[in-house]
Design a protein around this motif. Structure first.
Motif: not given
Length: 574
Positions: A33-38, A53-57, A197-204
């Motif tokens: 949640x926190x990295x996604x908010x950042x 679900x709650x982790x991305x909503x 790899x096709x959809x994400x950029x430097x993902x966590x």
């Protein structure tokens, strides 16, 4: 210990989280949640029921709370593989954003296209839907995605299995390259990693559970139900299923029963309902309204059993499911994990039961390799004259128990334990066997026992439950034989027994296979047969008076089939 307040969420969001009963973040929520908010891209790997679900909503709501959407230009997009999962995410989003001015729409098949188009023209902040319908609106220029700031791809492994990847790639190509992407999957393989790899950029990358793991709260049982392949294995499994349900008793409060094919799902649902078990079915061929109604009935406790294909094995959050029963061993080992993941959720205990025939043992071995542990295998035995069901570990069966096992196999096709009173009554009525010879034809399948009159009554409703037919009428009835469809003309008819023309005194002990041993057919079928017989007699009389005709010559070509009853296909509802 991390709490939701540590994420800097709005008070309205915290209030909504508290109303939903979330007291603390799950492991996947605490790490993402926190990295996604950042603003980081997320590659999340977690088993079903972990709170993805709650982790991305929650980050989506916080990031999009400021600003307004324009017509046909949403700012958030959530793509899921199934309609049910999309509807569930849409409901969760509505609950979490109840006090925040964010608009959303559900874009899935099986619902009104015009209503979806109207919502998109008005302008929504977030679209939640399935790839097919989203791509359809995109192609018709009902929506533009270059304003997408927040993209979520959920159940990516199921997307790959269902063949949605080309559509998802096309959808993602229409979005802004500066978007933030959250990519979630229950399992992770090399194909999924290439896709990420096709959809994400430097993902966590956040992995909170071992690869292909199963919750420790689930007790996994495997019942070996026969000694080898069987033409009527599906019927045996249905009978064993009812015995197993009765064996669990009050411990089985409700259950989801999975089958590999849509046809078996429908037949099993009718069989369960016929034998007094309240149930509904759900699979991909049902309309969205039918599927939603069945799910709501199961959630609300109106029915005890939900019969489903793998459309219901992913992502559905149905609380307090006590049992999951696999009538068939899933062909894809990953589907086993998702099926049994419907029980044992949110810290509750659950039980999974898999009915496995000997020819399905290879698929069972693949499942054990995937989860890296052996499954507990049992044999179903009948004890003594009371026919009490016993569940014995496979490695503890001795010679005496093996004899009981053979007796159990003989009992598998009977319904003595749970047959309804109406079925028992109909089975006891006039089961008289007819005598004669049966002429075998090459390519014709051996006739199988037809269903009792009560099964036909349950399907057709043309005969009352207590109605009987005289011996004379029964002797005149030519029963249909269950056989495969064929374009050969002779396979569309049933040969009449020689006993219909004249009794065969020399072969009294031979049964006519093509004549049913069951109770008579419904009145409508009998009336049509008697009418056709009377018409054939009248035509024969007219032909003899006229000294022959072209019509008579044509009929003679089909000698052996005159005045006979077309064969019908009967569904087996035992």
């Amino acid at each position: 210990m991390v709490t939701f307040k540590d994420f800097g969420l709005d008070a309205k969001v915290l209030n909504a989280i508290e109303k939903l009963g979330y007291d603390k973040p799950t492991e996947i929520q605490a790490h993402t949640i926190e990295p996604a908010i950042n603003g980081s891209d997320i590659l999340g790997i977690a088993q079903t029921g972990s709170g993805k679900t709650a982790a991305f909503l929650i980050p989506m709501i916080k990031k999009l709370a400021e600003g307004r959407a324009k017509a046909r230009m949403p700012r958030g997009l959530v793509i899921t593989p199934t309609r049910e999962l999309a509807a569930q995410i849409y409901e969760n989003f509505s609950n979490l954003s109840a006090d925040i001015k964010l608009t959303s729409t559900l874009i899935i098949g099986g619902t009104s296209y015009q209503e979806q188009q109207k919502a998109l023209n008005t302008g929504v902040d977030i679209i939640i839907g399935t790839p097919g319908r989203i791509y359809d609106h995109l192609e018709r220029q009902n929506v533009m995605l270059h304003g997408i700031q927040y993209l979520v791809i959920d159940e990516a492994d199921r997307m790959l299995d269902e063949g949605f990847i080309p559509q998802i790639e096309m959808i993602c190509s229409r979005t802004s390259p500066r978007r933030q992407t959250l990519f979630y999957s229950a399992t992770m393989y090399s194909e999924i990693e290439k896709l990420a790899d096709n959809f994400l950029t430097d993902p966590l990358r956040v992995e909170v559970s071992p690869r292909a793991s199963v919750s420790e709260n689930i007790e996994q049982l495997v019942f070996i139900v026969d000694k080898g392949g069987s033409r009527d294995l599906f019927k045996k499994k249905r009978n064993i299923l009812r015995k197993v349900i009765n064996h669990f008793g009050d411990d089985l409060s409700n259950a989801i029963i999975f089958s590999n094919t849509k046809n078996h799902v429908d037949i099993l649902q009718k069989s369960m309902k016929f034998h007094g078990f309240e149930s509904e079915s759900i699979h991909g061929d049902h309309t969205q309204s039918v599927r939603t109604e069945a799910l709501n009935k199961f959630r609300n406790g109106e029915i005890q059993f939900l019969i489903a294909s793998d459309v219901a094995s992913r992502g559905l959050d149905i609380p307090l499911v006590s049992h999951v029963i696999n009538l068939d061993v899933p062909v894809n080992p990953e589907d086993y994990i998702h099926r049994i993941g419907r029980t044992g959720r949110a810290g509750n205990k659950g039980t999974s039961v898999t009915l496995c025939s000997k020819k399905e043992l290879n698929s069972l071995d693949s499942i054990e390799k995937l989860i890296s542990k052996p499954l507990n295998k049992f044999k179903l035995l009948l004890k003594g004259k009371s026919q009490e069901l016993r569940i014995v570990p496979l490695n503890q069966i001795d010679e005496n128990s093996e004899e009981n096992s053979k007796e159990m196999m003989d009992m598998e096709t009977e319904d003595t334990d749970i047959s309804t009173a109406e079925e028992n009554k109909s089975e006891s009525q006039g089961r008289k066997k007819k005598k004669g010879k049966h002429t075998k034809r090459r390519g014709s399948p051996k006739p199988a026992d037809l269903e009792s009159a009560s099964s036909a009554d349950a399907g057709d409703g043309n005969m009352a439950s207590g109605e009987t037919v005289s011996d004379t009428e029964e002797a005149e009835t030519v029963k249909p034989v269950r056989r495969r469809w064929s374009y050969r003309k002779k396979d569309l008819y049933t040969r009449k027994s020689k006993s219909d023309a004249a009794p065969d005194k020399t072969d009294d002990k031979t049964n006519v296979d093509l004549v049913s041993e069951e109770s008579p057919e419904p009145d409508g079928i009998q009336a049509s047969e008697q009418k056709s017989k009377s018409q054939s007699k009248q035509k024969g009389a007219g032909k003899s008076g006229q000294g022959g005709s072209k019509r008579g010559n044509k009929q003679s070509k089909n000698k052996g089939f005159e005045g006979q009853t077309p064969a019908f296909v009967y569904y087996d509802f035992d």
